[in-house]
Write an enzyme that holds these catalytic residues in place. Structure first.
Site, short mmCIF file in Angstrom:
data_model
loop_
_atom_site.label_atom_id
_atom_site.label_comp_id
_atom_site.label_asym_id
_atom_site.label_seq_id
_atom_site.Cartn_x
_atom_site.Cartn_y
_atom_site.Cartn_z
N ASP A 159 0.89 -1.16 0.00
CA ASP A 159 0.00 0.00 0.00
C ASP A 159 0.93 1.21 0.00
OD1 ASP A 159 0.93 0.24 2.59
OD2 ASP A 159 -1.03 0.30 3.54
N HIS A 160 0.37 2.39 0.27
CA HIS A 160 1.20 3.61 0.27
C HIS A 160 2.27 3.54 1.36
CE1 HIS A 160 -2.19 4.05 2.97
NE2 HIS A 160 -1.48 4.91 3.69
N CYS A 183 3.28 -3.16 3.95
CA CYS A 183 2.49 -1.99 4.35
C CYS A 183 3.31 -1.28 5.42
CB CYS A 183 1.08 -2.39 4.80
SG CYS A 183 0.97 -3.52 6.19
N GLY A 184 2.67 -0.44 6.22
CA GLY A 184 3.43 0.28 7.23
C GLY A 184 4.05 -0.66 8.25
N THR A 185 3.26 -1.63 8.69
CA THR A 185 3.71 -2.56 9.73
C THR A 185 3.84 -4.00 9.26
OG1 THR A 185 1.42 -2.97 10.32
CG2 THR A 185 2.56 -1.21 11.55
N GLY A 186 3.21 -4.35 8.17
CA GLY A 186 3.12 -5.74 7.72
C GLY A 186 1.88 -6.43 8.29
N HIS A 211 9.58 -24.12 8.78
CA HIS A 211 8.60 -24.82 9.62
C HIS A 211 7.15 -24.54 9.21
CE1 HIS A 211 11.37 -25.62 13.33
NE2 HIS A 211 11.91 -26.01 12.19
N ARG A 238 7.66 0.80 8.01
CA ARG A 238 7.90 1.71 9.14
C ARG A 238 8.60 0.98 10.29
NH1 ARG A 238 1.71 3.87 8.59
NH2 ARG A 238 2.01 4.85 6.56
N HIS A 257 6.16 -30.96 10.06
CA HIS A 257 5.65 -29.60 9.81
C HIS A 257 4.53 -29.62 8.78
CE1 HIS A 257 8.89 -28.23 12.28
NE2 HIS A 257 9.79 -28.76 11.48
N ARG A 281 1.33 -30.47 10.49
CA ARG A 281 0.79 -29.33 11.24
C ARG A 281 0.15 -28.30 10.32
NH1 ARG A 281 6.26 -29.73 14.85
NH2 ARG A 281 5.54 -31.52 16.04
C1 RB5 Z 1 -1.43 2.86 6.61
O1 RB5 Z 1 -1.34 4.07 7.31
C2 RB5 Z 1 -1.18 1.70 7.55
O2 RB5 Z 1 -2.24 1.55 8.42
C3 RB5 Z 1 -0.95 0.44 6.75
O3 RB5 Z 1 0.12 0.62 5.90
C4 RB5 Z 1 -0.62 -0.82 7.55
O4 RB5 Z 1 0.42 -0.60 8.44
C5 RB5 Z 1 -1.75 -1.53 8.15
O5 RB5 Z 1 -1.58 -2.60 8.77
#
Ligand code: RB5
Length: 146
Positions: free
Chosen positions: A11-12, A66-69, A99, A110, A134, A137
């Protein structure tokens, strides 16, 4: 290293790292299918999670950023046959393949520096599933339908 195309999307919040990793992979001779987005304008991560998941659910490997995955992994794991794992270091990436037979690597732009992200991608792509207990499972995960 995989011979099949790696499918990648973001995403962005993951666009800059996606751009970096597409170049990183091409320079290694790995074929990449980039499903977008094409610019860093705000967009909704489930749309790109779906695009990558639909390619990968039958075979091959994908990367979602994404920002956090986290959002990407939640969305991708709704698809049967997808095992998406958020990895923040190389050990997790190796274990996710060895595994859990993860077929989508989820990264947070981020969260990771680009150098660490390269190492995580290398670890993911260079590790094979160990099978055996594995596999049993993983099949039990596939049985869960609730
Ligand atoms: C976008 O701001 C952010 O929420 C997205 O990239 C992601 O981290 C969501 O899980």
């Amino acid at each position: 290293m995989p011979t099949k195309k790696i499918v990648i999307g973001s995403d962005h919040g993951g666009f800059a790292l996606k751009t970096h990793l597409v170049k990183f992979l091409w320079e290694k001779g790995i074929k990449v299918l980039d499903v977008g987005p094409e610019c860093s304008e705000s967009c909704d991560y489930p749309i790109y999670a779906r695009k990558v998941a639909e390619h990968v659910r039958l075979s091959g490997l994908g990367i979602l950023i994404c920002g956090t995955g986290l959002g990407m992994s939640m969305a991708a794991n709704r698809f049967r046959g997808v095992r998406a794992a958020v990895c923040t270091n190389e050990y997790l990436a190796r274990m996710a393949r060895a595994h859990n037979n993860a077929n989508i690597l989820c990264l947070g732009e981020r969260v990771l520096g680009f150098g660490l992200a390269e190492g995580v991608v290398d670890a993911f792509l260079n590790t094979k599933f160990e099978g055996d207990r594995h596999l049993r499972r993983i099949n039990l995960i596939e049985d869960i339908t609730e």
